[in-house]
Scaffold this motif. Sequence first.
Motif, PDB file in Angstrom:
ATOM      1  N   PHE A 198       0.833  -1.211   0.000  1.00 51.64           N
ATOM      2  CA  PHE A 198       0.000   0.000   0.000  1.00 51.64           C
ATOM      3  C   PHE A 198       0.870   1.265   0.000  1.00 51.64           C
ATOM      4  N   ARG A 199       2.022   1.200   0.645  1.00 49.04           N
ATOM      5  CA  ARG A 199       2.922   2.357   0.617  1.00 49.04           C
ATOM      6  C   ARG A 199       3.413   2.603  -0.806  1.00 49.04           C
ATOM      7  N   HIS A 200       3.830   1.533  -1.488  1.00 49.02           N
ATOM      8  CA  HIS A 200       4.254   1.659  -2.880  1.00 49.02           C
ATOM      9  C   HIS A 200       3.108   2.185  -3.754  1.00 49.02           C
ATOM     10  N   THR A 201       1.910   1.658  -3.507  1.00 51.70           N
ATOM     11  CA  THR A 201       0.758   2.024  -4.328  1.00 51.70           C
ATOM     12  C   THR A 201       0.444   3.510  -4.232  1.00 51.70           C
ATOM     13  N   PHE A 202       0.452   4.048  -3.026  1.00 56.17           N
ATOM     14  CA  PHE A 202       0.032   5.444  -2.860  1.00 56.17           C
ATOM     15  C   PHE A 202       1.152   6.440  -3.166  1.00 56.17           C
ATOM     16  N   ILE A 203       2.401   6.047  -3.020  1.00 55.12           N
ATOM     17  CA  ILE A 203       3.479   6.924  -3.482  1.00 55.12           C
ATOM     18  C   ILE A 203       3.434   7.021  -5.006  1.00 55.12           C
ATOM     19  N   THR A 204       3.194   5.899  -5.654  1.00 56.15           N
ATOM     20  CA  THR A 204       3.043   5.893  -7.114  1.00 56.15           C
ATOM     21  C   THR A 204       1.859   6.769  -7.530  1.00 56.15           C
ATOM     22  N   LYS A 205       0.742   6.625  -6.807  1.00 58.13           N
ATOM     23  CA  LYS A 205      -0.462   7.404  -7.114  1.00 58.13           C
ATOM     24  C   LYS A 205      -0.194   8.900  -6.945  1.00 58.13           C
ATOM     25  N   LEU A 206       0.504   9.280  -5.889  1.00 59.05           N
ATOM     26  CA  LEU A 206       0.819  10.684  -5.651  1.00 59.05           C
ATOM     27  C   LEU A 206       1.710  11.246  -6.750  1.00 59.05           C
ATOM     28  N   TYR A 207       2.742  10.503  -7.094  1.00 61.63           N
ATOM     29  CA  TYR A 207       3.687  11.006  -8.095  1.00 61.63           C
ATOM     30  C   TYR A 207       3.014  11.199  -9.447  1.00 61.63           C
ATOM     31  N   ARG A 208       2.231  10.235  -9.860  1.00 60.19           N
ATOM     32  CA  ARG A 208       1.587  10.333 -11.161  1.00 60.19           C
ATOM     33  C   ARG A 208       0.552  11.457 -11.200  1.00 60.19           C
ATOM     34  N   SER A 209      -0.051  11.772 -10.055  1.00 63.63           N
ATOM     35  CA  SER A 209      -0.986  12.898  -9.998  1.00 63.63           C
ATOM     36  C   SER A 209      -0.226  14.219 -10.062  1.00 63.63           C
ATOM     37  N   LEU A 210       0.892  14.304  -9.338  1.00 64.27           N
ATOM     38  CA  LEU A 210       1.679  15.538  -9.312  1.00 64.27           C
ATOM     39  C   LEU A 210       2.303  15.855 -10.663  1.00 64.27           C
ATOM     40  N   LEU A 255      14.865   9.094  -3.514  1.00 68.17           N
ATOM     41  CA  LEU A 255      13.478   9.058  -3.992  1.00 68.17           C
ATOM     42  C   LEU A 255      13.417   8.561  -5.432  1.00 68.17           C
ATOM     43  N   GLU A 256      14.324   9.031  -6.283  1.00 66.91           N
ATOM     44  CA  GLU A 256      14.323   8.612  -7.690  1.00 66.91           C
ATOM     45  C   GLU A 256      14.574   7.121  -7.816  1.00 66.91           C
ATOM     46  N   LYS A 257      15.469   6.580  -6.986  1.00 68.39           N
ATOM     47  CA  LYS A 257      15.716   5.136  -7.002  1.00 68.39           C
ATOM     48  C   LYS A 257      14.458   4.384  -6.584  1.00 68.39           C
ATOM     49  N   TYR A 258      13.797   4.895  -5.557  1.00 69.31           N
ATOM     50  CA  TYR A 258      12.565   4.254  -5.084  1.00 69.31           C
ATOM     51  C   TYR A 258      11.512   4.253  -6.191  1.00 69.31           C
ATOM     52  N   LEU A 259      11.338   5.385  -6.854  1.00 65.11           N
ATOM     53  CA  LEU A 259      10.327   5.481  -7.915  1.00 65.11           C
ATOM     54  C   LEU A 259      10.644   4.541  -9.075  1.00 65.11           C
ATOM     55  N   ARG A 260      11.930   4.378  -9.376  1.00 63.74           N
ATOM     56  CA  ARG A 260      12.307   3.427 -10.433  1.00 63.74           C
ATOM     57  C   ARG A 260      11.997   2.001 -10.011  1.00 63.74           C
ATOM     58  N   ASP A 261      12.277   1.693  -8.741  1.00 63.83           N
ATOM     59  CA  ASP A 261      12.067   0.326  -8.259  1.00 63.83           C
ATOM     60  C   ASP A 261      10.589  -0.077  -8.309  1.00 63.83           C
ATOM     61  N   VAL A 262       9.703   0.883  -8.028  1.00 65.23           N
ATOM     62  CA  VAL A 262       8.272   0.554  -8.005  1.00 65.23           C
ATOM     63  C   VAL A 262       7.593   0.888  -9.334  1.00 65.23           C
ATOM     64  N   ASP A 263       8.412   1.270 -10.337  1.00 67.59           N
ATOM     65  CA  ASP A 263       7.885   1.597 -11.673  1.00 67.59           C
ATOM     66  C   ASP A 263       6.832   2.695 -11.633  1.00 67.59           C
ATOM     67  N   ALA A 264       7.079   3.699 -10.790  1.00 64.63           N
ATOM     68  CA  ALA A 264       6.130   4.817 -10.694  1.00 64.63           C
ATOM     69  C   ALA A 264       6.235   5.748 -11.890  1.00 64.63           C
ATOM     70  N   GLU A 265       7.423   5.864 -12.457  1.00 64.40           N
ATOM     71  CA  GLU A 265       7.637   6.755 -13.598  1.00 64.40           C
ATOM     72  C   GLU A 265       7.393   5.998 -14.898  1.00 64.40           C
ATOM     73  N   LEU A 266       6.373   6.370 -15.592  1.00 63.11           N
ATOM     74  CA  LEU A 266       6.062   5.773 -16.878  1.00 63.11           C
ATOM     75  C   LEU A 266       6.027   6.870 -17.940  1.00 63.11           C
ATOM     76  N   PRO A 267       6.502   6.585 -19.149  1.00 64.77           N
ATOM     77  CA  PRO A 267       6.481   7.601 -20.196  1.00 64.77           C
ATOM     78  C   PRO A 267       5.070   7.807 -20.738  1.00 64.77           C
ATOM     79  N   LYS A 268       4.901   8.923 -21.455  1.00 59.78           N
ATOM     80  CA  LYS A 268       3.624   9.141 -22.157  1.00 59.78           C
ATOM     81  C   LYS A 268       3.526   8.166 -23.310  1.00 59.78           C
TER      82      LYS A 268
END
Length: 450
Positions: A393-405, A430-443
Motif C-alpha cells: 500500500f505504501r508503494h501504491t500510494f506513493i506511485t499514485k501521488l507522483y503520477r498525480s503531481l 526518492l528517484e531510485k525508489y520510484l524506479r524500483d516501483v515503476d512509478a515513472e512511466l512515459p507518455k
Amino acid sequence: MENILNLITLDVQNEHDLEHDFSKKPNFSEPKIYDADGDLEKRWYVYFSYKDPKTGRLKRMKNIYGKVNSHKTKEARYYLLSVYKRRLLRLLKAGYNPFENNTELYKKHHQETTTSPPSLISGSPVESVQGVDSEYIKPLRSTKPPQKRQKAMELKAAIDFALKLKTNVVSDRTLSDYRNQSGGLLKWLDKNRKDIKTIDELTKGVIVEFLNEIQLKTSARNRNNFRTCFSSVFQVLEDNEVVRQNPIKNVTKLKTNPKRNKTYSQKQQREIFEYLEKEDPNLLLFIKFVSYNLLRPKEVCRLRIKDINLDDGTLQFRAKNKVLKTKLIPSILMEELPDLSVMEGDLLLFTKDGIGGKWKATLESRRGYFTDRFKKVVKDHFGFNENHGLYSFRHTFITKLYRSLVKHASPFSAKSYLMQITGHSSMAALEKYLRDVDAELPKDYSNLLK
C-alpha cells in the motif's frame, strides 16, 4: 608499555620532534591516510607497507589509529592523522624497521622528543608496529621474566562477550538475530568441528565453510545476513583485543536479487478498501496510515496515542533510521480517527483488540500479528500471493501521488514536493525508489512507432 608507536602518536601539542630530513633509500611505501570518504562513523587511520626480509616484497603493516577516532570532526581527524603520517615518515627515513629490534632508535628519539627520564623505558616491550607477524619480532632483553602469552578465550565465552557488548548498541531485533545466528554457528561447530575449542581457532576458512552450507540450504541473502552478524561480532572481539583481526572482513558478500512487494492496481485497492469497511474497519484504518501517511507497517505499530497531535494535525514516529520524525496527517485520514483526546497517552494506537490499548507483545510480534491478520482477511479472500502485502500500500500510494503531481508539474518539481511527503532523505533516494516501483512511466509513444 613504551614502543616506537608512541613516537608517532605523542600529544600533538608537543609536536616539535624529528625535524631533520633523513636521506636513505626507502624500503617502505609512503604512509597514507585513510579517511573513509569522510564518513565519521567509520575508523580513520594511517597505513604503510615495508619490505618483508623473507620475500623481498612490500608487506602491509597494521593500521595506525592512535586517538584519531575519538574526535568527531573531519578537521580534527585530518590534523591528527597528518601529524601521525609525518612522524611515521621521518621515523622510517631514520631507519625504523618493523621487522627488527629498534631499541637504540627508540631510546634516541624518545630522549629527543620527551623530557621523560630513561627509566621510563623498562619492562620487556616488543619494538614494532602493532600487527607484524611474531616471527619477525625480536623481544628486548630485560631483567624481568617474559610475560606469558594470554590464553585464548573459549569459543562460546568469546561470542557471549561480544554479544553482551552489543547490548544498547543495536536494536533488540538485531541483537536477537545475532544470538540466533551465532547459536547456529556454535551448533554446527559442535557437530562438524569438535576440535575447535577457542576463538583463535575459528578461522576464515571454517566460517566460509559454514556460510556455504547456509547458502546451499537456504539462499544467498540469508548467507549474507549470517556474514553480517559474524563480521559485527568479530569486530567487537578485534576492538577489545580478544582476537588479532576480524577474519570476516575479507569474506565476499554475494550478489542477491532483492524482492519488493508489488503495487496494487487502482481497482484492487478500491475493492480491498470497500471489503474491509464491512469486514474489518480497524485493519482498514491501520492500512490507511500506511497508505495516506506513507508509513511502514512497523512504524504504525510503534505509534502511541500521545504521538498524534490533534491540534496541529501531525504525528511523530521513529523512522527506519531511528530518527524521530514529524509528519502532517492529511485531512482524509484525520476524518477517520476516533476521539483520541479521552485516551491515555501511553496506550498503543493499534492493538489486536482495537484502537488505544495495552499490549505486552514485542514490536516484531505486533508487526507479525497484523501481517497474519491481513493474510487471513484480505490475501486469502482475494487470492493474492507473497508478492502483495501491507507494504504494497505504501508503494501504491506513493506511485499514485507522483503520477498525480507530474500531470501538472515538471518531474523535478513533482519529486521535490513528493520528498516532503514521503520523507526520503535525498532526491537520489526518492528517484531510485520510484524506479524500483515503476512509478515513472512515459507518455504514450505510439506516434514514434508509425
